[in-house]
Write a protein that holds these residues in place. Structure first.
Motif, mmCIF file in Angstrom:
data_model
loop_
_atom_site.group_PDB
_atom_site.id
_atom_site.type_symbol
_atom_site.label_atom_id
_atom_site.label_comp_id
_atom_site.label_asym_id
_atom_site.label_seq_id
_atom_site.Cartn_x
_atom_site.Cartn_y
_atom_site.Cartn_z
ATOM 1 N N ASP A 19 0.843 -1.231 -0.038
ATOM 2 C CA ASP A 19 0.029 0.099 -0.046
ATOM 3 C C ASP A 19 0.626 1.302 -0.081
ATOM 4 N N THR A 20 2.186 1.257 0.241
ATOM 5 C CA THR A 20 3.224 2.190 0.187
ATOM 6 C C THR A 20 3.567 2.575 -1.254
ATOM 7 N N LYS A 21 3.336 3.852 -1.802
ATOM 8 C CA LYS A 21 3.616 4.016 -3.096
ATOM 9 C C LYS A 21 4.836 5.256 -3.263
ATOM 10 N N GLN A 22 5.883 5.006 -4.122
ATOM 11 C CA GLN A 22 6.773 5.985 -4.049
ATOM 12 C C GLN A 22 6.271 6.939 -5.263
ATOM 13 N N ILE A 23 6.724 8.324 -4.642
ATOM 14 C CA ILE A 23 6.623 9.499 -5.687
ATOM 15 C C ILE A 23 7.922 9.718 -6.600
ATOM 16 N N LYS A 24 7.636 9.462 -7.777
ATOM 17 C CA LYS A 24 8.713 9.575 -8.567
ATOM 18 C C LYS A 24 8.483 10.663 -9.464
ATOM 19 N N THR A 25 7.189 11.012 -10.010
ATOM 20 C CA THR A 25 6.968 12.112 -10.972
ATOM 21 C C THR A 25 5.889 12.944 -10.204
ATOM 22 N N ALA A 26 5.773 14.069 -10.475
ATOM 23 C CA ALA A 26 4.776 15.132 -9.938
ATOM 24 C C ALA A 26 4.296 15.982 -10.959
ATOM 25 N N LEU A 27 3.021 15.964 -11.185
ATOM 26 C CA LEU A 27 2.383 17.075 -12.187
ATOM 27 C C LEU A 27 1.995 17.986 -11.239
ATOM 28 N N ILE A 28 2.475 19.383 -11.586
ATOM 29 C CA ILE A 28 2.058 20.658 -10.856
ATOM 30 C C ILE A 28 1.366 21.507 -11.756
ATOM 31 N N SER A 29 0.249 22.045 -11.374
ATOM 32 C CA SER A 29 -0.563 23.090 -12.350
ATOM 33 C C SER A 29 -1.167 23.940 -11.296
ATOM 34 N N VAL A 30 -0.854 24.966 -10.758
ATOM 35 C CA VAL A 30 -1.320 26.026 -9.942
ATOM 36 C C VAL A 30 -1.618 27.601 -10.290
ATOM 37 N N PHE A 31 -2.503 28.072 -9.715
ATOM 38 C CA PHE A 31 -2.594 29.258 -10.078
ATOM 39 C C PHE A 31 -2.022 30.177 -8.856
ATOM 40 N N HIS A 32 -2.097 30.071 -7.716
ATOM 41 C CA HIS A 32 -1.313 30.776 -6.835
ATOM 42 C C HIS A 32 0.009 29.921 -6.413
ATOM 43 N N LYS A 33 1.123 30.581 -6.528
ATOM 44 C CA LYS A 33 2.478 30.131 -6.494
ATOM 45 C C LYS A 33 3.016 30.251 -5.169
ATOM 46 N N ASP A 34 2.503 31.065 -4.268
ATOM 47 C CA ASP A 34 3.012 31.155 -3.066
ATOM 48 C C ASP A 34 2.723 30.082 -2.030
ATOM 49 N N GLY A 35 3.747 29.665 -1.181
ATOM 50 C CA GLY A 35 3.537 28.505 -0.524
ATOM 51 C C GLY A 35 4.305 27.336 -1.085
ATOM 52 N N LEU A 36 4.500 27.532 -2.481
ATOM 53 C CA LEU A 36 4.947 26.101 -3.162
ATOM 54 C C LEU A 36 6.519 25.921 -2.936
ATOM 55 N N ASP A 37 7.097 27.182 -2.518
ATOM 56 C CA ASP A 37 8.839 26.824 -2.677
ATOM 57 C C ASP A 37 9.381 25.749 -1.688
ATOM 58 N N ASP A 38 8.638 25.592 -0.684
ATOM 59 C CA ASP A 38 9.335 24.614 0.344
ATOM 60 C C ASP A 38 8.961 23.178 -0.003
ATOM 61 N N LEU A 39 7.661 23.223 -0.707
ATOM 62 C CA LEU A 39 7.419 21.804 -1.199
ATOM 63 C C LEU A 39 8.081 21.263 -2.157
ATOM 64 N N LEU A 40 8.327 22.071 -3.143
ATOM 65 C CA LEU A 40 9.110 21.921 -4.452
ATOM 66 C C LEU A 40 10.558 21.471 -3.738
ATOM 67 N N ALA A 41 11.105 22.269 -2.836
ATOM 68 C CA ALA A 41 12.438 22.145 -2.452
ATOM 69 C C ALA A 41 12.760 20.543 -2.022
ATOM 70 N N LYS A 42 11.575 20.221 -1.115
ATOM 71 C CA LYS A 42 11.609 18.786 -0.410
ATOM 72 C C LYS A 42 11.490 17.800 -1.757
ATOM 73 N N LEU A 43 10.660 17.994 -2.562
ATOM 74 C CA LEU A 43 10.390 17.023 -3.540
ATOM 75 C C LEU A 43 11.765 16.820 -4.389
ATOM 76 N N HIS A 44 12.344 18.198 -4.721
ATOM 77 C CA HIS A 44 13.544 17.939 -5.475
ATOM 78 C C HIS A 44 14.586 17.088 -4.704
ATOM 79 N N ALA A 45 14.847 17.511 -3.461
ATOM 80 C CA ALA A 45 15.612 16.736 -2.545
ATOM 81 C C ALA A 45 15.423 15.197 -2.768
ATOM 82 N N GLU A 46 14.226 14.942 -2.747
ATOM 83 C CA GLU A 46 13.934 13.310 -2.930
ATOM 84 C C GLU A 46 13.759 12.877 -4.096
ATOM 85 N N GLY A 47 14.398 13.600 -5.177
ATOM 86 C CA GLY A 47 14.697 13.054 -6.537
ATOM 87 C C GLY A 47 13.426 12.972 -7.219
ATOM 88 N N VAL A 48 12.285 13.478 -7.048
ATOM 89 C CA VAL A 48 11.033 13.857 -7.831
ATOM 90 C C VAL A 48 11.339 14.539 -9.015
#
Length: 213
Positions: A19-48
């Motif tokens: 039941d555990t799934k690995q995140i390898k690819t993320a599709l991102i489509s957002v209107f408001h970009k604020d608050g996204l920085d930290d999430l992107l940084a973590k995802l990038h660090a995890e190799g997504v």
């Protein structure tokens, strides 16, 4: 008895792992970009890997991260003044494909459909646009089609996909990533799916209310 208990614990552990799934690819489509920085940084660090279009793609690249364009997957540009960007079988196939279904997996290979494990959406601000006193034409253009479809697709396939339906959920996902790395449990994904349908329901109700007022 000890052997039986061990076997039961092993079975439970294997079910949880399935039941555990690995995140390898993320599709991102957002209107408001604020608050996204930290999430992107973590995802990038995890190799997504990131997949996006338009302003979101430019925002991701402005932070120094590589981002594959949706157009490079679909072979279609954004058309009709941006009304059609992500609405394509290769995008929705990548979200809706059931990873445990042999037929789905075979068709992904046949039609070169990439698996999308995480979908992050922040919808056009319909209610805010109405409240601003904007014209009918401007209000209609803030009826999100692609975004709401991405939300519903990701939520429907929560067994395989993580759906983040608004910027209010960025911090929730970030907490999970900080604790578990780039993977989620079925409980995490079902929680996000429930919240996603809540966002979808609220959004459609607001649109309906405007049309019938």
């Amino acid at each position: 008895m000890l052997f039986r208990n061990f076997a039961v614990l092993t079975l439970i552990a294997s079910i949880k792992m399935a039941d555990t799934k690995q995140i390898k690819t993320a599709l991102i489509s957002v209107f408001h970009k604020d608050g996204l920085d930290d999430l992107l940084a973590k995802l990038h660090a995890e190799g997504v890997k990131f997949l996006s279009t338009g302003g979101t793609q430019k925002f991701i690249e402005s932070l120094g991260y590589e981002c594959q364009t949706v157009e490079s997957v679909t072979s279609y540009p954004s058309i009709l003044g941006g009304r059609v960007k992500t609405l394509h079988p290769k995008i929705f196939g990548g979200i809706l494909a059931r990873r445990a279904n042999e037929g789905d997996v075979a068709q992904m290979g046949e039609y070169e459909i990439p698996a999308i494990d995480l979908v992050i959406v922040d919808l056009y601000p319909f209610e805010q646009t109405v409240a601003s006193g904007a014209s009918s034409d401007d209000i209609i253009e803030k009826i999100d089609i692609g975004g709401i479809s991405l939300i519903r697709a990701g939520a429907k396939n929560f067994k395989d996909v993580v759906i983040i339906p608004s910027k209010a959920e960025y911090s929730v996902l970030l907490d999970i990533l900080n604790k578990k790395g780039a993977q989620t449990d079925i409980e995490d994904r079902k929680m996000f799916a429930a919240r996603a349908f809540g966002v979808s329901s609220h959004y459609d109700t607001a649109i309906h209310s405007w049309f019938v007022k």
